[in-house]
Scaffold this active site. Structure first.
Site, mmCIF file in Angstrom:
data_model
loop_
_atom_site.group_PDB
_atom_site.id
_atom_site.type_symbol
_atom_site.label_atom_id
_atom_site.label_comp_id
_atom_site.label_asym_id
_atom_site.label_seq_id
_atom_site.Cartn_x
_atom_site.Cartn_y
_atom_site.Cartn_z
ATOM 1 N N CYS A 69 -58.441 -7.560 -45.952
ATOM 2 C CA CYS A 69 -59.338 -6.781 -46.822
ATOM 3 C C CYS A 69 -60.794 -6.943 -46.368
ATOM 4 O O CYS A 69 -61.250 -8.055 -46.108
ATOM 5 C CB CYS A 69 -59.181 -7.231 -48.271
ATOM 6 S SG CYS A 69 -60.181 -6.265 -49.422
ATOM 7 N N CYS A 73 -64.623 -11.402 -51.353
ATOM 8 C CA CYS A 73 -64.434 -12.140 -52.617
ATOM 9 C C CYS A 73 -64.106 -13.611 -52.320
ATOM 10 O O CYS A 73 -63.125 -13.909 -51.626
ATOM 11 C CB CYS A 73 -63.316 -11.510 -53.430
ATOM 12 S SG CYS A 73 -63.483 -9.711 -53.572
ATOM 13 N N CYS A 76 -60.515 -15.138 -52.741
ATOM 14 C CA CYS A 76 -59.305 -14.386 -52.361
ATOM 15 C C CYS A 76 -58.758 -14.730 -50.987
ATOM 16 O O CYS A 76 -59.469 -14.720 -49.980
ATOM 17 C CB CYS A 76 -59.593 -12.891 -52.447
ATOM 18 S SG CYS A 76 -58.096 -11.903 -52.210
ATOM 19 N N CYS A 113 -46.300 -4.021 -61.403
ATOM 20 C CA CYS A 113 -47.694 -3.891 -60.958
ATOM 21 C C CYS A 113 -47.755 -4.020 -59.444
ATOM 22 O O CYS A 113 -47.304 -5.010 -58.884
ATOM 23 C CB CYS A 113 -48.561 -4.993 -61.555
ATOM 24 S SG CYS A 113 -48.472 -5.084 -63.332
ATOM 25 N N CYS A 144 -48.257 0.025 -63.023
ATOM 26 C CA CYS A 144 -49.631 -0.445 -62.909
ATOM 27 C C CYS A 144 -49.938 -0.568 -61.418
ATOM 28 O O CYS A 144 -49.075 -0.995 -60.657
ATOM 29 C CB CYS A 144 -49.767 -1.806 -63.595
ATOM 30 S SG CYS A 144 -51.395 -2.560 -63.373
ATOM 31 N N CYS A 204 -56.700 -2.011 -67.378
ATOM 32 C CA CYS A 204 -56.350 -3.434 -67.331
ATOM 33 C C CYS A 204 -57.520 -4.112 -66.637
ATOM 34 O O CYS A 204 -57.750 -3.887 -65.447
ATOM 35 C CB CYS A 204 -55.056 -3.620 -66.541
ATOM 36 S SG CYS A 204 -54.643 -5.363 -66.253
ATOM 37 N N ARG A 276 -53.478 -11.337 -71.101
ATOM 38 C CA ARG A 276 -52.463 -11.899 -70.188
ATOM 39 C C ARG A 276 -52.933 -13.219 -69.593
ATOM 40 O O ARG A 276 -54.004 -13.283 -68.973
ATOM 41 C CB ARG A 276 -52.146 -10.905 -69.062
ATOM 42 C CG ARG A 276 -51.083 -11.425 -68.069
ATOM 43 C CD ARG A 276 -50.645 -10.363 -67.073
ATOM 44 N NE ARG A 276 -50.213 -9.174 -67.767
ATOM 45 C CZ ARG A 276 -50.817 -7.993 -67.675
ATOM 46 N NH1 ARG A 276 -51.855 -7.847 -66.900
ATOM 47 N NH2 ARG A 276 -50.378 -6.969 -68.360
HETATM 48 N N1 SAM Z 1 -58.299 -5.413 -54.078
HETATM 49 C C1 SAM Z 1 -58.177 -5.091 -55.448
HETATM 50 C C2 SAM Z 1 -59.303 -5.634 -56.277
HETATM 51 O O1 SAM Z 1 -59.977 -6.558 -55.871
HETATM 52 O O2 SAM Z 1 -59.483 -5.098 -57.365
HETATM 53 C C3 SAM Z 1 -56.868 -5.517 -56.054
HETATM 54 C C4 SAM Z 1 -56.259 -6.847 -55.703
HETATM 55 S S1 SAM Z 1 -57.160 -8.280 -56.212
HETATM 56 C C5 SAM Z 1 -56.210 -9.548 -55.424
HETATM 57 C C6 SAM Z 1 -56.781 -8.416 -57.957
HETATM 58 C C7 SAM Z 1 -57.345 -9.569 -58.729
HETATM 59 O O3 SAM Z 1 -56.645 -10.768 -58.416
HETATM 60 C C8 SAM Z 1 -58.793 -9.959 -58.513
HETATM 61 O O4 SAM Z 1 -59.678 -9.115 -59.191
HETATM 62 C C9 SAM Z 1 -58.816 -11.364 -59.082
HETATM 63 O O5 SAM Z 1 -59.106 -11.325 -60.468
HETATM 64 C C10 SAM Z 1 -57.392 -11.861 -58.879
HETATM 65 N N2 SAM Z 1 -57.335 -12.954 -57.898
HETATM 66 C C11 SAM Z 1 -57.379 -12.834 -56.563
HETATM 67 N N3 SAM Z 1 -57.293 -14.033 -55.973
HETATM 68 C C12 SAM Z 1 -57.195 -14.946 -56.967
HETATM 69 C C13 SAM Z 1 -57.093 -16.366 -56.986
HETATM 70 N N4 SAM Z 1 -57.087 -17.102 -55.870
HETATM 71 N N5 SAM Z 1 -57.012 -16.998 -58.176
HETATM 72 C C14 SAM Z 1 -57.029 -16.266 -59.324
HETATM 73 N N6 SAM Z 1 -57.131 -14.913 -59.357
HETATM 74 C C15 SAM Z 1 -57.221 -14.260 -58.203
HETATM 75 FE FE1 SF4 Z 2 -59.948 -7.574 -51.276
HETATM 76 FE FE2 SF4 Z 2 -59.056 -9.798 -52.411
HETATM 77 FE FE3 SF4 Z 2 -61.466 -8.875 -53.035
HETATM 78 FE FE4 SF4 Z 2 -59.276 -7.519 -53.870
HETATM 79 S S1 SF4 Z 2 -59.886 -9.580 -54.493
HETATM 80 S S2 SF4 Z 2 -61.155 -6.671 -52.963
HETATM 81 S S3 SF4 Z 2 -57.902 -7.930 -52.133
HETATM 82 S S4 SF4 Z 2 -60.806 -9.620 -51.006
#
Ligand code: SAM
Ligand code: SF4
Ligand code: DTB
Length: 334
Positions: A69, A73, A76, A113, A144, A204, A276
């Site tokens: 990606c 973040c 992530c 989802c 979802c 959501c 949730r």
């Molecule tokens: N890329 C899209 C986005 O960022 O909206 C969808 C996937 S992203 C992985 C969805 C959500 O997963 C993030 O907004 C975050 O809240 C959660 N998430 C991701 N990594 C995480 C982690 N290590 N621990 C807890 N929540 C996490």
């Molecule tokens: Fe990409 Fe992960 Fe950020 Fe979603 S949370 S935008 S998958 S880096």
């Protein structure tokens, strides 16, 4: 004009020009600071006004496109900016997705989802996801997806395909957001949430705790969510799963009482929303999870994987629900 609630003792939302109750961060901070038992009592009262307290909504997650990606973040595992060791995988085929959805349905899930590690879908990405939504919907599951930021017209296409919920989290307080994510801003998130809402798809939207934010910043996140108009139908509260190689890989775990308090504040401020208890349950004891349910969490992710990390298996979740005398219910509002 919005009135600060910080001086009131009633801890109820202000009704001002907008018909929607507005919560200030200060008012939510007051909630979070209540004695634990008082906070849980308030949350139980709110929960029972809108929901059967012994019903649990369950959703199963599938990562349909993993890793690589472009966003940065800090939490992530799927960001190309970090070296988490997660193996990237291109978009799954329709067959792989329908097989997984069928298995989730057999296991008892009512919502499926699908998550993709995109900044946002290109039109050709969306063209591949729309048949997945149609197929999952045809199985009788709620649908979802979480695909990142949407462009004009994309939410309408998702709605047309039969999408019930779009997941797009605010993740943390506006003032802390830049410490965690640099490649987009808070208003980008709000813009996609507006598009989803205007297309008539259920929202959501929640966040992550345990990223080093202060309690007041957790309050500010809850206030942002509660002040969305209307509030999100579904509010995922994720406890950070620290992933080695990400900037937050060594984050200190948040004390369990703060997680329970955050859930309770979400329940009180968004009484008709499904809350949730999302990522992080693998690291929680049964007792901690039960307290989160007591504080108003009435949904979980079900199945032994989230997107790239683990989740308690179905059999241990069913055993826990059984011990608590809770039953699985199809999602009413979220
Ligand atoms: N890329 C899209 C986005 O960022 O909206 C969808 C996937 S992203 C992985 C969805 C959500 O997963 C993030 O907004 C975050 O809240 C959660 N998430 C991701 N990594 C995480 C982690 N290590 N621990 C807890 N929540 C996490
Ligand atoms: Fe990409 Fe992960 Fe950020 Fe979603 S949370 S935008 S998958 S880096
Ligand atoms: C949400 O709020 N939590 C889910 C879902 N929406 C997509 C994702 C949790 C991801 C946890 C880390 C992982 O498994 O990669």
């Amino acid at each position: 004009m919005q009135t600060s609630l910080s001086t009131t003792t009633t801890l109820t939302p202000t009704r001002a020009a907008s018909p929607t109750p507005r919560w200030t961060p200060a008012a939510v901070s007051e909630l979070l600071a209540l004695p634990f038992n008082d906070l849980l009592f308030r949350a139980q009262q709110a929960h029972r006004q809108h929901f059967d307290p012994n019903a649990m909504q369950i959703s199963t997650l599938l990562s349909i496109k993993t890793g690589g990606c472009p966003e940065d973040c800090g939490y992530c595992s799927q960001s190309a900016h970090h070296d988490s060791g997660v193996a990237g995988e291109p978009l799954l085929t329709l067959d792989r997705v329908t097989d997984a959805a069928r298995a989730a349905k057999v296991a008892g899930a009512t919502r499926f989802c699908m998550g993709a590690a995109w900044r946002g879908p290109k039109q050709r990405d969306l063209d591949a996801v729309l048949p997945m939504i149609r197929a999952v919907k045809e199985m009788g599951l709620e649908t979802c997806v979480t695909l990142g930021m949407l462009r004009e017209g994309q939410a309408e296409q998702l709605k047309q395909a039969g999408l019930d919920y779009y997941n797009h989290n605010l993740d943390t307080a506006r003032e802390f957001y830049g410490s965690v994510i640099g490649t987009r801003g808070y208003d980008d998130r709000l813009d996609t949430l507006r598009k989803v809402r205007e297309a008539g798809v259920n929202v959501c939207c929640g966040g992550i705790v345990g990223m080093g934010e202060t309690r007041d910043q957790r309050a500010a996140l809850i206030a942002e969510l509660a002040n969305l108009d209307p509030a999100p139908e579904s509010v995922p509260i994720n406890d950070l799963v620290p992933v080695k190689g990400t900037p937050l890989g060594d984050a200190q775990p948040l004390d369990w009482t703060e997680i329970v308090r955050t859930i309770a504040a979400a329940r009180i401020t968004m009484p008709a929303s499904t809350v949730r208890l999302s990522a992080g349950r693998l690291e929680m004891s049964e007792a901690e999870q039960a307290l989160c349910f007591h504080a108003g969490a009435n949904s979980i992710f079900y199945g032994d994987r989230l997107l790239t990390t683990g989740n308690p298996g179905a059999s241990s979740d069913l055993a826990l629900l059984d011990k608590l005398g809770m039953r699985i219910e199809g999602g009413k509002r979220g």
